[in-house]
Design a protein around this motif. Structure first.
Motif, PDB file in Angstrom:
ATOM      1  N   SER A  24       0.452  -1.693   0.404  1.00 45.96           N
ATOM      2  CA  SER A  24      -0.359  -0.014   0.521  1.00 45.96           C
ATOM      3  C   SER A  24       1.221   1.145   0.319  1.00 45.96           C
ATOM      4  O   SER A  24       0.913   2.189  -0.999  1.00 45.96           O
ATOM      5  N   LYS A  25       2.738   1.054   0.329  1.00 42.35           N
ATOM      6  CA  LYS A  25       2.810   2.127   0.780  1.00 42.35           C
ATOM      7  C   LYS A  25       3.668   2.669  -0.406  1.00 42.35           C
ATOM      8  O   LYS A  25       3.924   3.900  -0.908  1.00 42.35           O
ATOM      9  N   LEU A  26       3.192   0.785  -1.162  1.00 43.03           N
ATOM     10  CA  LEU A  26       4.341   1.558  -2.573  1.00 43.03           C
ATOM     11  C   LEU A  26       3.296   2.875  -3.637  1.00 43.03           C
ATOM     12  O   LEU A  26       3.153   3.474  -4.209  1.00 43.03           O
ATOM     13  N   PHE A  27       1.916   1.681  -3.600  1.00 44.62           N
ATOM     14  CA  PHE A  27       1.235   2.207  -4.289  1.00 44.62           C
ATOM     15  C   PHE A  27       0.760   3.808  -3.708  1.00 44.62           C
ATOM     16  O   PHE A  27       0.602   3.957  -5.032  1.00 44.62           O
ATOM     17  N   LEU A  28       1.156   4.285  -2.346  1.00 43.96           N
ATOM     18  CA  LEU A  28       0.290   5.315  -2.222  1.00 43.96           C
ATOM     19  C   LEU A  28       1.208   6.644  -2.833  1.00 43.96           C
ATOM     20  O   LEU A  28       0.879   7.220  -3.136  1.00 43.96           O
ATOM     21  N   ALA A  29       2.701   6.046  -2.594  1.00 44.78           N
ATOM     22  CA  ALA A  29       3.448   7.186  -3.387  1.00 44.78           C
ATOM     23  C   ALA A  29       3.622   7.021  -4.739  1.00 44.78           C
ATOM     24  O   ALA A  29       3.720   8.558  -5.154  1.00 44.78           O
ATOM     25  N   ASP A  30       3.326   5.829  -5.269  1.00 46.92           N
ATOM     26  CA  ASP A  30       3.210   6.107  -7.635  1.00 46.92           C
ATOM     27  C   ASP A  30       1.899   7.270  -7.811  1.00 46.92           C
ATOM     28  O   ASP A  30       1.796   8.090  -8.375  1.00 46.92           O
TER      29      ASP A  30
END
Length: 198
Positions: free
Chosen positions: A104-110
């Motif tokens: 989710s953190k990765l999704f959120l950043a991008d």
């Protein structure tokens, strides 16, 4: 062996292992053994299995589908991401279930970057075409981009967790319609508040 080839081999090994056991039960030693490399080689390329996981999501799902990204085609790019994820169904469902916070953190950043870029484009348009966007300052822009990013990420994670039953095209279409409506309402509200302050 070239760096990219080695990283790809290690990534493929993790994908294979997630078809046999849950991600939380897979060790770096197992990934290295499946890849026919030693642990030192693994750690030369990745900090841990979570770092490898992020690399796979970014390299296999996000980056290939984000070329020539624009505000006009972001839903098509999203649809491409969903279709890519669906092709690795077992891997993605397994990893989301056991590492939802990391992914989710990765999704959120991008995703936040995508919306921030889109809003910047709209703010640069002529006053006649999009007056409301020009009245939003950088702080409000960042907040709105993050708000939309959380919504999109939540839907993505939920879609994966529930087995990717809905067609990617339908999910992307619904998101575009909803976000277009929310976008107009949000900016209208910001403009009205600014007018009231004056």
């Amino acid at each position: 062996m070239e760096i990219v080839t080695t990283k790809r081999l290690i990534a493929q090994s993790l994908k294979e292992l997630t078809g046999e056991k849950s991600f939380d039960k897979i060790s770096v030693g197992e990934i290295a053994a499946r890849s026919n490399v030693n642990r030192q080689t693994f750690y030369y390329h990745f900090q841990d299995k979570y770092d490898l996981l992020k690399w796979i999501y970014r390299e296999d799902y996000f980056l290939p589908n984000m070329k020539d990204l624009s505000f006009d085609n972001w839903d098509q790019c999203l649809c491409g991401i969903l279709n890519s994820v669906r092709k690795d169904r077992t891997f993605c469902i397994n990893t989301i279930r056991h590492t939802e916070q990391e992914v989710s953190k990765l999704f959120l950043a991008d995703t936040e970057h995508i919306f921030d870029s889109a809003i910047r484009i709209l703010r640069a348009q002529s006053p006649e075409k999009e007056r409301t966007f020009r009245n939003v300052d950088s702080g409000e822009q960042a907040f709105i981009a993050r708000f939309f990013a959380y919504g999109v990420c939540g839907i993505l994670v939920e879609w994966i967790e529930k087995g990717m039953k809905e067609e990617p095209e339908l999910v992307a279409h619904r998101m575009r319609n909803l976000l277009n409506t929310c976008k107009e309402l949000a900016y209208k509200q910001v403009l009205e508040e600014k007018e009231e302050q004056h």
